[in-house]
Scaffold this active site. Structure first.
Site, PDB file in Angstrom:
ATOM      1  CE  LYS A  29      -2.953   3.019   2.571  1.00  0.00           C
ATOM      2  NZ  LYS A  29      -2.043   4.270   2.248  1.00  0.00           N
TER       3      LYS A  29
ATOM      4  N   GLY B 156       5.769   5.290   8.987  1.00  0.00           N
ATOM      5  CA  GLY B 156       4.850   6.077   9.118  1.00  0.00           C
ATOM      6  C   GLY B 156       4.835   6.834  10.552  1.00  0.00           C
TER       7      GLY B 156
ATOM      8  CD  GLU C 162       8.028  12.919  12.842  1.00  0.00           C
ATOM      9  OE1 GLU C 162       8.953  12.295  12.340  1.00  0.00           O
ATOM     10  OE2 GLU C 162       7.127  12.208  13.290  1.00  0.00           O
TER      11      GLU C 162
ATOM     12  CB  CYS D   1      11.493   9.987   9.751  1.00  0.00           C
ATOM     13  SG  CYS D   1      12.511   8.560   8.725  1.00  0.00           S
TER      14      CYS D   1
ATOM     15  CD  GLU E 219      11.802   4.827   9.812  1.00  0.00           C
ATOM     16  OE1 GLU E 219      11.477   5.620  10.917  1.00  0.00           O
ATOM     17  OE2 GLU E 219      11.400   5.247   8.670  1.00  0.00           O
TER      18      GLU E 219
ATOM     19  CB  THR F 193      -0.218   5.219  11.975  1.00  0.00           C
ATOM     20  OG1 THR F 193      -1.070   6.455  11.852  1.00  0.00           O
ATOM     21  CG2 THR F 193      -0.764   4.030  11.307  1.00  0.00           C
TER      22      THR F 193
END
Length: 480
Positions: free
Chosen positions: A173, A226, A384, A282, A248, A230
């Protein structure tokens, strides 16, 4: 209007519901394509195709599986311009960045694992005069690869390549925000004659497609990159099902600068680490900690260099900063700029949305933004933001620098800038981060383990770690 399709069992298929989502160019704010708004039924079809393809694919010798990946690497190289333009159109990043980083790295991912699987070895243990034990590594079956929007093809292939090399079949996805290069990769899979069902790509949203993949009983492992929230949701769902997980997640990374650094290289490196890909990586160094004796000199040089960054149309060759990925994300980043002001921060540069002229008049552009005088434990310094917003913070001692660097719940990456080799080792070992760069940033060796500590994730990607994740060990003990 371009209509993207799902890639199921080697063919392009519309979503079963017939519903589509708009896909917007970040640089212009215009809808340029429609993507499938897929649902559980589409995921079911993809999983069934992968299950059917698995026995034959897993039964191929590793060298033959690897040849398909090497062929895909070659096709990515041959389509560099087309893929880079698609990535820029979809993501808003400078075309120069897509040409030199994103697409070449996608090719490297395929080539690295396509050849690496031929050298993947297992262990044997002798029990002298009694028995011999040897370890067999077997593919898991159907696995899910869920990738983010910031480095679309780069991270999509980073997951798919080791999964396929190890003999699994994949349901992947891509982000619904940046789906275009995933669609083009499917076209290259057809050209490479990858067997049907080995790689299936389902477009759509996280709550529909992502959740269906995580919940599916036939999906044996999930590799996800992501947001941390989540990741927590995925872990809550997958853990009781005993699925293998590689997560990750987010980062709030420190750039730690000592007074004995190579000054010019450090300033350039800190700017790159802060604002590459509009700060939407990230690994970006969004908290810049500078030894107090160097602080004023560094701040002046850093701000001068930041103000020379060319923000503009991502298709122009001199553009260094393109558009943020979406209007919603732009508004999120702007809200953090307001938060930083409320928390007492001093705005040194930037902080405003930019409205360009011409075709990019409605794009999602934001000035590179720098704050100072913020508390080390404030939200701006611990949450973040994932955009072009950084803070400068002085420190007096090495212990103080480490305390500030380790204060967040994240532990993905850090960089240390010093010419004292002993200090470089000592500080690196004390940093709570899965990756530490010394006198550089984002220098990646694909053989090394990649991942974070604390709320930056679970597991490691890259090199043998990725191939271990996508396989199950079996010990065979033979009595002599």
């Amino acid at each position: 209007m371009l209509h993207l399709q799902n890639f199921l069992n080697g063919t392009f298929s519309p979503p079963i519901s017939g519903n589509y989502l708009p896909n917007i160019k970040p640089a212009t704010g215009e809808v340029f394509s429609q993507i499938p708004d897929s649902e559980e039924q589409d995921v079911q079809a993809a999983v069934e195709a992968a299950k059917a393809a698995f026995p034959a694919w897993a039964g191929l010798p590793a060298e033959k599986r690897g040849r398909y990946l090497v062929r895909l690497s070659e096709l990515i190289d041959q389509n560099l311009e087309r893929l880079a333009e698609a990535e820029t159109m979809d993501n808003g990043k400078p075309l120069s960045l897509a040409k030199t980083v994103d697409i070449p790295r996608a090719s490297s991912n395929m080539h690295f694992f396509g050849t690496g699987i031929q050298h993947f070895a297992s262990e044997a243990h002798m029990m002298e005069g009694v028995a011999v034990n040897y370890t067999v590594r077997k593919p898991l079956g159907v696995v899910a690869c869920i990738s983010p929007w910031n480095l679309p093809l780069y991270l999509f292939t980073w997951k798919i390549a080791p999964a396929l090399a190890a003999g699994n079949c994949v349901v992947a996805k891509p982000s619904e925000i940046t789906p275009y290069t995933a669609h083009l990769l499917a076209e290259l899979c057809v050209e490479a004659e990858l067997p049907a069902g080995v790689l299936n790509i389902v477009h759509g949203t996280g709550p529909k497609v992502g959740a269906a993949l995580v919940e599916h009983p036939d999906v044996k492992a999930i590799s996800f990159t992501g947001g941390t929230q989540t990741g927590k949701t995925i872990a809550r769902t997958a853990a009781p099902m005993f699925k293998k997980l590689s997560l990750e997640l987010g980062g709030k990374n420190a750039t730690v600068i000592f007074a004995d650094c190579d000054f010019e290289k450090t300033v350039a490196g800190a700017v790159q680490a802060a604002f590459a890909n509009q700060g939407q990586i990230c690994l970006c160094g969004s908290r810049i900690l500078v030894e107090r004796s160097l602080y004023d000199k560094f701040k002046e040089a850093f701000l001068q260099r930041v103000q020379t960054l060319t923000l503009g149309d991502p298709l122009q060759p001199d553009t260094k900063m393109g558009a943020l990925v979406s209007e919603a994300h732009l508004q999120k980043v702007l809200s953090y700029i307001e938060l930083a002001k409320e928390e007492g921060g001093t705005l040194l540069t930037g902080g405003e949305r930019v409205h360009l002229e011409g075709r990019c008049a409605n794009g999602y552009f934001l000035q590179p933004t720098v704050f100072e005088n913020l508390p080390h434990n404030c939200r701006t310094n611990t949450e973040e933001i994932f955009g072009p917003v950084v803070t400068l913070q002085p420190f007096d001692t090495e212990e103080e620098a480490l305390a500030y660097a380790n204060i967040t719940e994240y532990g993905l990456a850090a960089s240390v800038w010093t010419q004292d080799v002993t200090r470089a080792h000592r500080v690196s070992h004390a940093l709570q981060a899965g990756i530490v760069w010394v006198n550089t940033w984002l220098l990646r060796d694909l053989r090394t383990p990649f991942g974070g500590t604390k709320q930056s994730g679970v597991g490691r990607e890259g090199g043998w770690e990725a191939l271990r994740f996508f396989t199950e060990q079996q010990n065979v003990c033979i009595k002599i």
